[in-house]
Write a protein that holds these residues in place. Structure first.
Motif, PDB file in Angstrom:
ATOM      1  N   ILE A 188       0.834  -1.205   0.000  1.00  0.00           N
ATOM      2  CA  ILE A 188       0.000   0.000   0.000  1.00  0.00           C
ATOM      3  C   ILE A 188       0.868   1.253   0.000  1.00  0.00           C
ATOM      4  O   ILE A 188       1.820   1.363   0.771  1.00  0.00           O
ATOM      5  N   TYR A 189       0.517   2.195  -0.888  1.00  0.00           N
ATOM      6  CA  TYR A 189       1.170   3.510  -0.863  1.00  0.00           C
ATOM      7  C   TYR A 189       0.427   4.443   0.083  1.00  0.00           C
ATOM      8  O   TYR A 189       1.014   5.153   0.877  1.00  0.00           O
ATOM      9  N   ASN A 190      -0.874   4.454  -0.065  1.00  0.00           N
ATOM     10  CA  ASN A 190      -1.654   5.382   0.757  1.00  0.00           C
ATOM     11  C   ASN A 190      -3.121   4.984   0.736  1.00  0.00           C
ATOM     12  O   ASN A 190      -3.559   4.240  -0.146  1.00  0.00           O
ATOM     13  N   ALA A 191      -3.861   5.471   1.714  1.00  0.00           N
ATOM     14  CA  ALA A 191      -5.305   5.245   1.780  1.00  0.00           C
ATOM     15  C   ALA A 191      -5.956   6.521   2.272  1.00  0.00           C
ATOM     16  O   ALA A 191      -5.441   7.182   3.171  1.00  0.00           O
ATOM     17  N   THR A 192      -7.071   6.873   1.654  1.00  0.00           N
ATOM     18  CA  THR A 192      -7.786   8.082   2.069  1.00  0.00           C
ATOM     19  C   THR A 192      -9.268   7.755   2.185  1.00  0.00           C
ATOM     20  O   THR A 192      -9.743   6.788   1.592  1.00  0.00           O
ATOM     21  N   VAL A 193      -9.967   8.577   2.948  1.00  0.00           N
ATOM     22  CA  VAL A 193     -11.416   8.380   3.069  1.00  0.00           C
ATOM     23  C   VAL A 193     -12.111   9.678   2.678  1.00  0.00           C
ATOM     24  O   VAL A 193     -11.578  10.769   2.896  1.00  0.00           O
ATOM     25  N   VAL A 205      -7.653   3.206  -1.808  1.00  0.00           N
ATOM     26  CA  VAL A 205      -6.335   2.692  -1.452  1.00  0.00           C
ATOM     27  C   VAL A 205      -5.520   2.553  -2.736  1.00  0.00           C
ATOM     28  O   VAL A 205      -5.976   1.941  -3.704  1.00  0.00           O
ATOM     29  N   GLN A 206      -4.342   3.128  -2.734  1.00  0.00           N
ATOM     30  CA  GLN A 206      -3.462   2.983  -3.891  1.00  0.00           C
ATOM     31  C   GLN A 206      -2.206   2.232  -3.506  1.00  0.00           C
ATOM     32  O   GLN A 206      -1.739   2.343  -2.366  1.00  0.00           O
ATOM     33  N   GLY A 207      -1.683   1.497  -4.447  1.00  0.00           N
ATOM     34  CA  GLY A 207      -0.471   0.747  -4.156  1.00  0.00           C
ATOM     35  C   GLY A 207       0.024   0.018  -5.388  1.00  0.00           C
ATOM     36  O   GLY A 207      -0.343   0.352  -6.523  1.00  0.00           O
TER      37      GLY A 207
END
Ligand code: NAG
Ligand code: NAG
Ligand code: NAG
Ligand code: NAG
Ligand code: NAG
Ligand code: NAG
Ligand code: NAG
Ligand code: NAG
Length: 909
Positions: A188-193, A205-207
């Motif tokens: 995972i690179y990052n996750a946002t809501v 979620v990006q990765g």
């Protein structure tokens, strides 16, 4: 205080006059399960001011946001999410309340704390509680979904992560020892809501896929979007990957998503496996079966196990069974493989190292698997269009251990590795001259290094359902339907039309009161073509991981076969806008089957036929045997005008939103890829420069314009730039002496301005009219722009109307106006819609007549005429591989333009 009082007074006076109530209905029948959904609604210009309009629903809770604005700041499109509910209403009324313009009222959020979503975010995780489930997402590491917990506090899924298997070669003959095999998991690179998560929370979620063992670099970037609704125990997941490998050394041999399911404490005979079969069928199995044995534990026990209920206490069992459970094998692993759209196999085994036992399979699996227990709860995971996207698989593993798992394979590890290499070796086509000569015979536009899959993408939808205990098989059957046909809410066609938010060029079917037998015939021909393509998709099996959503381009009458293997005649890649035909037909009829046809096309064309990484980002690929194989990389294929209707009706589908941003990047790709490099007169010196790109207004600029218009409407991050460029184009384009008849000119991608082509630096006027310029959505894009901004330069509108007028005008008229005629042009039928457009805008009945004449009496190769059979012929027996209905007089070019022109003529002429 005084101001507030006045404001309130004004508000109460305005309230009744400015409320707009809009009904939305389900696309199909009202769903049996409402797990929450998102939809979009258009609003007429000037009706509702953004930030001072509130929205309510007739039942359930509503979250609303603006997805597009009119230039005056009023709302053009909104997105709405409704919460999950025990049952779905047949329809909902969405009411917008608020001043049309001028008066500002702050909307009160329609919150209902008893079912609102709770989001908690920390530096390393995001947790979403819908009231029914709590799902936790990681911001780093491999476990995208770290846990899924029911409201009873049971964890029914954990360590949800992506898996990828790959190999460096394919063992075609003999030696496979040099092949390296690698396994990857999500990194995972990052996750946002989403900021607002009242009724719907969106976790993004990006990765990338990271090698667990071996030295392969990280690759195959992904974006996962999880949509969670208040009061819902389902998670809709939109899964996107971009292929960034080398087709000769990076072969995908398995791509999936896996969830672990805790099972400790659950008796083996109270653990259940359910797998969706055909037509609502469900495989009922227990990990340790106590049915069919030589000794009967008792009917109550058997019935409980079959139904997925907890078996009665073992003291009630016949001891002839209960004392011998140790001799009954437990089935640890189940595997369903759908390697073709026509059949699946299914098997199970007790453990690794022991033989698999075959279970009778079937034709088309619904693509959902459940694992869980009577007391410990369970998880079901389903892949939409499972068999249509073959080769796919479902694995249930380790069911006899403390932690089982479900894996949904988007690409089955049981299939042959995915082979994205070119299908021929170049055939010695090493010069433009040879490539152009080859085009003459196979119609394929080949060029080395342009036939690469690097940068293409695929998006899939996965549904995750959580349970406190094993559900009824009937429930899982309903959820399988839900997974494959996710419920869609839409407004009726009359309302959408009335708002003018999607162009002026279509009418609601049946709206024309003077409908004659002629229009009834045209309508029946449109229906024939829609039905024909729906049937061809099935009969010709236009399915598969990369293929689902595309149709074929040309037909080989001799073989009774679409030209799947003949160069440029194979996959259609949106050639001549079948997408617009299908979407406009949906808009005017509201038909569910047309929506699904067009939706699959959105998910195909924008992903597989377009590039998302590398030099070609923002461009698409011309039709061919492989979706990415042709060397013509153009924005005419990736143009977001083909995806705009879906984007707004879906409430702003975020993945489609990404595609619009990528299409904006075509401006950079024009610098790297000269679309006319092979066909330009060698005396013309052209070196691509961002301030002077030599573009065709239709096949190049129109797609960028469609992206710019969407960006402007959405007020995306580049909207001011996009608006500025469109306005500058509108200001400068009419300065070209011959306007659109110039065909190709110099576009400045830094400010949107146009200058005369290098062949005519003094702007004396050039005539370059191509039959291709106006058949990739330019009319529809321009009309949407004119509808959006009535202040747009009138000179620009007039220049377009001139093009519309003169394309089909007599050679004498062309010559009188431009000093020379346009030569012999084809696609007159498709261009009849331009004539209809100018007839309508200039209110000229003579021209309307001319449009119908062009439409009905084209009589060239790429058209359909009233004299065609408008019927299919059945072929079976030894003449064909499988029985087919043939219409050898139909090509997709002709069908796409016939359908689009028919719809526009019915509306405009
Ligand atoms: C605002 O409302 C007034 C009164 O109804 C109307 O005259 C005006 O045109 C509206 N403005 C816009 C931008 O729609
Ligand atoms: C709505 O309000 C937000 C926050 O105050 C602001 O950023 C945005 O520009 C406003 N939008 C419009 C269309 O007025
Ligand atoms: C909130 O939602 C619950 C469950 O849907 C419902 O029973 C209740 O009446 C709602 N309350 C309000 C204030 O709308
Ligand atoms: C997440 O990571 C990707 C890849 O590095 C990057 O493009 C994107 O901007 C990041 N998103 C956020 C919200 O940080
Ligand atoms: C019945 O169940 C109990 C508790 O699970 C277990 O201890 C016992 O061994 C079982 N009896 C038989 C006969 O299997
Ligand atoms: C991409 O563009 C760069 C810069 O023009 C060029 O060097 C490279 O060869 C291109 N790659 C491909 C695959 O065409
Ligand atoms: C264009 O017009 C200019 C000025 O009228 C003239 O000198 C020139 O020869 C023309 N060029 C062409 C290519 O006709
Ligand atoms: C309508 O178009 C025809 C054909 O070009 C033209 O002769 C006629 O003058 C036009 N009529 C009007 C009212 O503009």
């Amino acid at each position: 205080m005084r101001g507030v009082a006045i404001g309130l007074l004004g508000l109460s006076q305005l309230a009744t006059s400015t409320d707009t109530a809009v009904k939305v209905k389900w696309l199909d029948d009202a769903p049996k399960i409402n797990s929450g959904t998102t939809f979009g609604l258009p609003w007429a210009r000037g009706k509702h001011l953004a930030n001072s309009t509130s929205f309510t629903a007739s039942s359930g809770e509503l979250q609303s946001w603006t997805t597009a604005f009119w230039p005056d700041g009023t709302i053009k499109w909104t997105g709405h999410a409704i919460s999950a509910s025990e049952s779905a209403s047949d329809e909902y009324t969405i009411t917008a309340s608020g001043p049309g313009n001028g008066t500002v009222r702050h909307s009160k959020r329609q919150t209902n704390n008893s079912s609102a979503i709770q989001v908690t975010e920390s530096s390393d995780a995001i947790s979403v509680n819908t009231g029914k489930i709590t799902a936790s997402f990681s911001k780093s590491g491999r476990a995208v979904v770290s846990s899924i917990k029911t409201s009873n506090g049971m964890i029914v899924g954990q360590n949800g992560h992506l898996i990828l298997k790959a190999q460096s070669g394919i063992a075609e003959e003999g030696d496979a020892s040099a092949i390296e095999y690698s396994s990857f998991v999500s990194k995972i690179y990052n996750a946002t809501v989403s900021e607002e998560s009242n009724v719907r929370a969106l976790v993004t979620v990006q990765g990338i896929h990271h090698a667990e063992a071996g030295s392969h670099k990280d690759w195959l970037p992904f974006t996962l979007r999880f949509y969670l609704y208040a009061n819902s125990d389902a998670i809709r997941t939109v899964h996107t990957i971009v292929y960034d490998g080398n087709a000769r050394s990076d072969f995908i041999s398995g791509l999936g998503i896996r969830f672990n399911v805790p099972l400790s404490g659950e008796e083996l005979f109270d653990r259940h496996v359910r797998i969706a079969g055909t037509d609502g069928g469900i495989l009922h199995e227990a990990v340790q079966g106590i049915t069919g044995l030589r000794r009967d534990p008792g009917e109550a026990v058997r019935t409980a196990q079959y139904n997925g209920e907890k078996t009665p206490a073992n003291s009630t069992w016949d001891t002839k069974t209960s004392t011998r459970l140790q001799w009954i094998p437990a089935w640890n692993d189940y595997r369903l493989t759908q390697l073709s759209p026509d059949g699946f196999n299914i098997k199970k085994r007790t453990k690794e190292g022991q033989s698999w036992v075959k279970i009778p399979g079937g034709t088309r699996s619904g693509g959902l698997a459940y694992l869980g227990g009577a007391a410990s709860g369970g998880l079901a995971v389903g892949l939409r269009d499972f068999w249509k996207k073959y080769p796919t698989s479902l694995d249930v593993a380790n069911a006899a251990t403390d932690e089982g798992s479900i894996t949904v394979w988007l690409y089955s590890p049981s299939a042959e590795p995915m082979d994205l290499r070119p299908y021929h070796d170049g055939l010695g086509e090493d010069t433009y001259a040879k490539q152009l000569d080859a085009l003459e015979i196979t119609y394929e536009d080949y060029e080395d290094r342009y036939n690469i899959p690097y940068g293409i993408a695929r998006t899939n939808e996965i549904f995750i359902y959580a349970f406190d205990s094993t559900p009824l098989a009937e429930t899982l059957s309903t959820l399988t339907d839900h997974t494959n046909q996710p419920p869609v809410l839409v407004a009726n066609s009359d309302y959408i039309k009335e708002t003018r938010a999607l162009g002026s060029y279509w009418n609601v079917r049946g709206a024309v009161s003077n409908s004659s037998t002629d229009t009834a015939t045209v309508e029946s021909h449109i229906d024939f073509l829609i039905e024909f393509y729906i049937t061809q998709i099935e009969q010709r099996r236009w399915y598969g991981f990369w293929d689902h959503g595309d149709i074929m381009h040309g037909y080989d009458t001799d073989r009774h076969q679409w030209k799947y293997d003949v160069g440029g005649y194979a996959w259609d890649n949106s050639e001549l806008s079948p997408d617009l035909f299908f979407w406009n037909q949906f808009l005017r009829t509201g038909r569910a089957d047309v929506y699904r046809l067009a939706e699959a096309q959105v998910r195909h064309g924008g992903e597989v036929d377009s590039y998302h990484l590398g030099n070609f980002t923002g461009l698409g690929t011309r039709h061919g045997v492989q979706h990415w194989g042709d060397s013509a990389k153009q924005v005419r294929i990736s143009t977001p005008v083909y995806r705009k209707t879906f984007y707004y009706l879906s409430g702003g589908d975020e993945r489609t939103g990404d595609l619009v941003h990528e299409a904006l990047k075509a401006e950079q790709a024009f610098v790297l890829v000269d679309a006319r490099r092979k066909v330009r007169d060698p005396s013309v010196i052209y070196k691509p420069d961002p301030t002077a790109l030599y573009l065709n207004f239709g096949t190049d600029w129109a797609g960028v314009a469609a992206a710019q218009l969407l960006e402007w409407e959405r007020r995306g991050p580049r909207w001011k730039e996009a608006r500025g460029k469109l306005i500058e184009t509108a200001r400068t384009f009419p300065k070209l002496k011959f306007g659109f008849v110039t065909g190709e000119a110099l576009y400045n991608s830094e400010d949107g301005s146009w200058a005369p082509p290098p062949t005519d630096p003094n702007n004396n006027g050039t005539v370059t009219v191509s039959h291709l310029s106006a058949v990739f959505g330019v009319l529809e894009t321009l009309d949407q722009l004119f509808e959006h901004d009535p202040e747009i330069s009138q000179g620009f509108v007039d220049a377009w109307l001139d093009y519309c007028y003169y394309y089909g005008a007599s050679k004498a008229e062309q010559k009188a106006r431009y000093g020379k005629d346009f030569g012999s042009l084809n696609l007159k039928q498709g261009h009849s819609r331009l004539t209809a457009y100018v007839a309508n805008k200039r209110n000229n009945a003579t021209l309307a007549q001319r449009a119908w004449n062009e439409f009905l009496n084209d009589n060239s190769a790429d058209e359909l005429s009233p004299g065609d059979p408008w019927a299919t012929v059945r072929f079976n027996g030894s003449e064909v591989l499988t029985p087919v209905d043939e219409a050898d007089w139909v090509t997709t070019n002709a069908a796409a333009l016939y359908g689009l022109a028919a719809i526009e003529l019915l509306a405009l002429a």
